[in-house]
Design a protein around this motif. Structure first.
Motif, mmCIF file in Angstrom:
data_model
loop_
_atom_site.group_PDB
_atom_site.id
_atom_site.type_symbol
_atom_site.label_atom_id
_atom_site.label_comp_id
_atom_site.label_asym_id
_atom_site.label_seq_id
_atom_site.Cartn_x
_atom_site.Cartn_y
_atom_site.Cartn_z
ATOM 1 N N ALA A 40 41.958 23.348 34.661
ATOM 2 C CA ALA A 40 41.201 23.919 35.740
ATOM 3 C C ALA A 40 41.681 25.636 36.019
ATOM 4 O O ALA A 40 42.734 25.901 35.543
ATOM 5 N N SER A 41 40.803 26.320 36.638
ATOM 6 C CA SER A 41 41.028 27.376 36.904
ATOM 7 C C SER A 41 40.472 27.905 38.075
ATOM 8 O O SER A 41 39.789 27.402 38.643
ATOM 9 N N LYS A 42 41.232 28.987 38.769
ATOM 10 C CA LYS A 42 40.642 29.454 39.836
ATOM 11 C C LYS A 42 40.456 30.762 39.736
ATOM 12 O O LYS A 42 40.736 31.505 39.131
ATOM 13 N N VAL A 43 39.421 31.270 40.526
ATOM 14 C CA VAL A 43 38.706 32.592 40.505
ATOM 15 C C VAL A 43 39.120 33.463 41.616
ATOM 16 O O VAL A 43 39.076 33.242 42.923
ATOM 17 N N GLN A 44 39.702 34.462 41.289
ATOM 18 C CA GLN A 44 40.050 35.620 42.414
ATOM 19 C C GLN A 44 39.094 36.625 42.009
ATOM 20 O O GLN A 44 38.709 37.453 41.214
ATOM 21 N N VAL A 45 38.655 37.195 43.409
ATOM 22 C CA VAL A 45 37.587 38.247 43.486
ATOM 23 C C VAL A 45 38.177 39.468 44.373
ATOM 24 O O VAL A 45 38.741 39.357 45.243
ATOM 25 N N SER A 95 27.520 46.761 44.292
ATOM 26 C CA SER A 95 29.053 46.533 44.186
ATOM 27 C C SER A 95 29.638 46.183 43.008
ATOM 28 O O SER A 95 28.911 45.774 42.137
ATOM 29 N N VAL A 96 30.553 46.682 42.527
ATOM 30 C CA VAL A 96 31.387 46.177 41.562
ATOM 31 C C VAL A 96 32.629 45.494 41.803
ATOM 32 O O VAL A 96 33.225 45.699 42.628
ATOM 33 N N TRP A 97 32.684 44.126 41.167
ATOM 34 C CA TRP A 97 33.724 43.113 41.531
ATOM 35 C C TRP A 97 34.617 42.979 40.363
ATOM 36 O O TRP A 97 34.263 42.906 39.127
ATOM 37 N N ASP A 98 35.886 42.839 40.677
ATOM 38 C CA ASP A 98 36.943 42.522 39.732
ATOM 39 C C ASP A 98 37.107 41.154 39.590
ATOM 40 O O ASP A 98 37.489 40.359 40.705
ATOM 41 N N ILE A 99 36.765 40.309 38.517
ATOM 42 C CA ILE A 99 36.862 38.836 38.472
ATOM 43 C C ILE A 99 38.123 38.585 37.874
ATOM 44 O O ILE A 99 38.328 38.639 36.577
ATOM 45 N N LYS A 100 39.158 37.856 38.424
ATOM 46 C CA LYS A 100 40.195 37.449 37.564
ATOM 47 C C LYS A 100 40.340 35.864 37.692
ATOM 48 O O LYS A 100 40.105 35.263 38.736
ATOM 49 N N GLU A 101 40.644 35.288 36.306
ATOM 50 C CA GLU A 101 40.948 33.990 36.451
ATOM 51 C C GLU A 101 42.456 33.543 36.470
ATOM 52 O O GLU A 101 43.135 34.303 35.808
ATOM 53 N N LEU A 102 42.683 32.578 37.241
ATOM 54 C CA LEU A 102 44.210 32.204 37.427
ATOM 55 C C LEU A 102 44.096 30.640 36.930
ATOM 56 O O LEU A 102 43.423 29.859 37.613
ATOM 57 N N GLU A 103 44.945 30.454 35.801
ATOM 58 C CA GLU A 103 44.849 28.889 35.327
ATOM 59 C C GLU A 103 45.875 28.290 36.180
ATOM 60 O O GLU A 103 46.959 28.833 36.870
ATOM 61 N N LEU A 104 45.462 27.030 36.701
ATOM 62 C CA LEU A 104 46.124 26.237 37.640
ATOM 63 C C LEU A 104 47.195 25.394 36.584
ATOM 64 O O LEU A 104 46.628 24.839 35.780
#
Length: 309
Positions: free
Chosen positions: A2-7, A300-309
């Motif tokens: 699973a992963s969580k997304v940070q914006v 708008s420009v968004w930085d999308i980061k994936e955080l592995e859980l």
């Protein structure tokens, strides 16, 4: 896993004087094009986002752009005025293709077939040679607008979402009608094939997101009520693991492309997002940045980061 997304919001691009309707890729991952109700087509450098570069200016609003990577040309759908072909190197109009005097809602490009498809406000799909830019044929199955298109490179099919609530699947080579998908209850504003071309996703004014299995004659896999209002656009992440939707409800949502679970909501309250309808998205391979444009005249420009859980 699973992963969580940070914006995180990186920047806001301003300069358009009217609603920004569409975004499109360029030759370089860090450069994108935008077009708006002000008739301006602007190039933005995501490494230096302060100043956009005017690439073209037309006399009417622009809803649709399409980049032709093999020839470094940009196609501009000029409402009421047909298709403009821009040579990006010289920044000049290479060709003007006259079309019926109606709105142009989308443009698709099939390099293998040397065809350009233009979705028209009168319900027609205009087929243009990508070689000569001559109009080859026009196919009209309904009097209501053709709103959105997706091209499947594997099956060489063209999916078209219409304002009569139907998605029609054509053989892109012959324009023979193969399937009609009738589940939506309102205009189909966006259709998008998954990067592996095995699924078609569709979004509508009915706020439903639907998933269709291409290899099973477009059998419907399921649906979700994805937004409060119209779904304006669907785009996949460069790696195909996620997709994003945007809506007239002012929000952007990020989903898992395998499970179709909602991972993140981007909105004004939580993320200082757009204040009005979000019209189009572009997910860039440049640092995995998601770009959105809106009726509020901003991008708008968004930085999308994936955080592995």
């Amino acid at each position: 896993m699973a992963s969580k997304v940070q914006v995180q919001k990186i920047t806001t691009l301003t300069g358009h004087r009217d609603c920004v309707y569409t975004l499109e890729r360029s030759e370089e991952e860090h450069v994108i094009f935008s077009a708006a109700g002000d008739g301006m087509v602007v190039a933005w450098n995501l490494d230096d986002p302060e100043n956009g570069e005017l690439m073209a200016r037309v006399s009417t609003s622009v809803y649709a752009l399409r980049y032709m990577p093999d020839r470094n040309l940009l196609l501009i759908g000029q409402n009421q005025e047909g298709l403009q072909v821009i040579d990006l190197k010289d920044k000049k109009i290479l060709k003007s293709v006259p079309l019926p005097k109606v709105a142009i809602f989308d443009i698709a490009y099939a390099p293998a077939l040397q065809k350009i498809f233009v979705a028209m406000g009168n319900g027609a799909i205009c087929v243009i040679s990508s070689d000569t830019f001559e109009l080859q044929t026009s196919v009209r199955k309904t009097g209501q607008s053709a709103r959105s298109m997706g091209y499947n490179q594997q099956t060489q099919e063209l999916a078209v979402g219409y304002s009569d609530n139907i998605i029609r699947i054509f053989d892109a080579g012959t324009m023979d009608l193969k399937h009609e998908l009738t589940s939506h209850a309102n205009s189909v504003f966006t259709v998008a094939y998954s990067p592996d071309d095995k699924q078609l996703l569709s979004g509508s004014r009915d706020a439903h997101l639907r998933v269709w299995e291409v290899e099973q004659h477009y059998k419907e896999r399921g649906y979700t009520i994805a937004h409060m209002y119209t779904i304006n656009h669907i785009t996949f992440s460069p790696d195909g693991r996620y997709f994003a939707t945007c809506s007239m409800d002012k929000s952007i949502k990020i989903w898992d492309a395998e499970t179709f679970k909602l991972l993140k909501v981007i909105d004004k309250v939580r993320n200082a997002s757009h204040g009005t309808s979000v019209n189009k998205l572009f997910w860039s391979a440049h640092q995995n940045q998601l770009v959105s444009c809106s009726d509020d005249r901003t991008i708008s420009v968004w930085d999308i980061k994936e955080l592995e859980l």
